[in-house]
Design a protein around this motif. Structure first.
Motif, mmCIF file in Angstrom:
data_model
loop_
_atom_site.group_PDB
_atom_site.id
_atom_site.type_symbol
_atom_site.label_atom_id
_atom_site.label_comp_id
_atom_site.label_asym_id
_atom_site.label_seq_id
_atom_site.Cartn_x
_atom_site.Cartn_y
_atom_site.Cartn_z
ATOM 1 N N LYS A 312 0.837 -1.213 0.000
ATOM 2 C CA LYS A 312 0.000 0.000 0.000
ATOM 3 C C LYS A 312 0.859 1.246 0.000
ATOM 4 O O LYS A 312 0.574 2.216 -0.720
ATOM 5 C CB LYS A 312 -0.922 -0.004 1.228
ATOM 6 N N LEU A 313 1.929 1.249 0.806
ATOM 7 C CA LEU A 313 2.841 2.398 0.850
ATOM 8 C C LEU A 313 3.502 2.598 -0.500
ATOM 9 O O LEU A 313 3.618 3.739 -0.986
ATOM 10 C CB LEU A 313 3.897 2.180 1.932
ATOM 11 N N TYR A 314 3.918 1.494 -1.141
ATOM 12 C CA TYR A 314 4.561 1.583 -2.458
ATOM 13 C C TYR A 314 3.595 2.146 -3.497
ATOM 14 O O TYR A 314 3.958 3.036 -4.291
ATOM 15 C CB TYR A 314 5.056 0.201 -2.878
ATOM 16 N N ASP A 320 1.754 9.228 -6.043
ATOM 17 C CA ASP A 320 2.217 10.589 -5.760
ATOM 18 C C ASP A 320 3.234 11.040 -6.815
ATOM 19 O O ASP A 320 3.222 12.190 -7.255
ATOM 20 C CB ASP A 320 2.867 10.654 -4.381
ATOM 21 N N MET A 321 4.111 10.108 -7.242
ATOM 22 C CA MET A 321 5.098 10.442 -8.259
ATOM 23 C C MET A 321 4.423 10.723 -9.594
ATOM 24 O O MET A 321 4.825 11.640 -10.331
ATOM 25 C CB MET A 321 6.103 9.289 -8.412
ATOM 26 N N ILE A 322 3.390 9.923 -9.932
ATOM 27 C CA ILE A 322 2.663 10.143 -11.201
ATOM 28 C C ILE A 322 1.977 11.506 -11.202
ATOM 29 O O ILE A 322 2.041 12.253 -12.175
ATOM 30 C CB ILE A 322 1.635 9.014 -11.413
ATOM 31 N N VAL A 323 1.328 11.837 -10.089
ATOM 32 C CA VAL A 323 0.649 13.122 -9.963
ATOM 33 C C VAL A 323 1.647 14.261 -10.040
ATOM 34 O O VAL A 323 1.407 15.289 -10.696
ATOM 35 C CB VAL A 323 -0.146 13.191 -8.635
#
Length: 326
Positions: A312-314, A320-323
């Motif tokens: 879930k953390l991954y 977040d990186m995609i956004v």
């Protein structure tokens, strides 16, 4: 100058009590290339810090892990981290950088923290076995019996017992006189080797020395054995093989932790009278530094809830990186 002569003696608060300014920690004597061993311990310590910090971070941040079981796992990770921090940097200072002398006060402080945190590691494994025993033997009443509050109370009591027991041990060591050798034949200020250097009546400390292994290892180990006898009997009453296997899987990680912690110590005790002193010291040092490194790895790989939490953390970090890139 020999280690014995390099440590000056001074009087304690009582004129009849003689304390050395320094002890000399001999460690592994006569073994070539031991520097590589202590460099290896530095690597082990780095992995231990990262692994146990990660475990505590995951439990603290993921609300799905805010359960009695993971309160104990958090406590085990904290004990592992603190115990390794109390021991390994001192080992590297002592043997890699050749700083074999340690002051009397620092020796007692090291003794208290190293053995105290080692005791809490043992007690935490016992608390986990209690959690697994209630979960399997009384599944319908588990949430009623094992609550976060009750587990916190249990952990607080265990910390109090460990702290008080070793505070008393250190206080009694402080009442002894050391008027002969100051060479500690161990890898840190271990209670037994320090006690053997005393030259006055050490009967109270000797009694404490013989009761400590019972408190640290044998009582928790016996408790764990009893809980697994109860677990085994409960599993035999489960008719469905799939349900029995599912219940057994919840104990896998804990059984591995127990094996990693207790088996090397039992091996050292069993072979203690017949193996060389250096082999005994090497076994004990590995027994105290390797389990704290392996515990977070075992829990990360062998516990479904924790593995799911890592996934879930991954996924969250990936989103977040995609956004951010958009």
């Amino acid at each position: 100058m020999s280690p014995l002569n390099s440590a000056l003696f001074t009087n304690g608060s009582n004129d009849n009590i003689v304390h050395p300014d320094y002890f000399f920690i001999s460690g592994l004597v006569g073994i070539p290339h031991t520097n590589y061993y202590y460099i290896f311990l530095g690597f082990v310590y780095a992995v231990t810090v990262l692994g146990n910090t990660f475990i505590m971070f995951m439990i603290y941040t993921d609300h799905c892990l805010h359960s009695p079981k993971y309160i104990v796992v958090f406590n085990l990770a904290l004990s592992d981290l603190c115990g390794s921090t109390a021991l390994v940097p001192q080992l590297i200072d002592t043997f890699l950088f050749k700083l074999h002398l340690i002051s009397f006060e620092a020796c007692l402080t090291s003794m208290f923290f190293v053995i105290g945190f080692l005791t809490m590691q043992s007690y935490s494994l016992a608390a986990l076995s209690y959690d697994r025993c209630i979960a399997i033997c009384f599944p319908l009443r588990y949430n009623e019996i094992v609550t976060s509050k009750s587990m916190l109370v249990i952990i607080a009591i265990l910390w109090s017992i460990a702290g008080l027991a070793f505070l008393i041990a250190v206080i009694f060591i402080n009442t002894l006189s050391f008027c002969k050798s100051t060479v500690i034949k161990s890898y840190f200020c271990e209670h037994g080797p320090v006690l053997r250097l005393a030259c006055n009546d050490n009967t109270p400390s000797s009694v404490i020395h013989w009761t400590h292994p019972i408190m640290i290892f044998w009582f928790p180990a016996l408790f764990i054995i009893c809980t697994y006898i109860c677990i085994g009997r409960a599993l035999l009453k489960i008719a469905a093989a799939s349900e029995r296997l599912k219940a057994m899987k919840t104990c896998t990680s804990h059984l591995i932790l127990v094996s990693v912690f207790y088996l090397p110590l039992c091996f050292g005790v069993a072979l203690g009278p017949i193996i060389h002193q250096n082999a005994k010291i090497l076994n004990m040092s590995l027994s105290t530094v390797l389990p704290p490194m392996l515990n977070p790895i075992i829990y990360s790989l062998k516990t479904e809830e924790f593995t799911e939490s890592i996934k879930k953390l991954y996924r969250r970090k990936k989103m977040d990186m995609i956004v951010t890139n958009k």
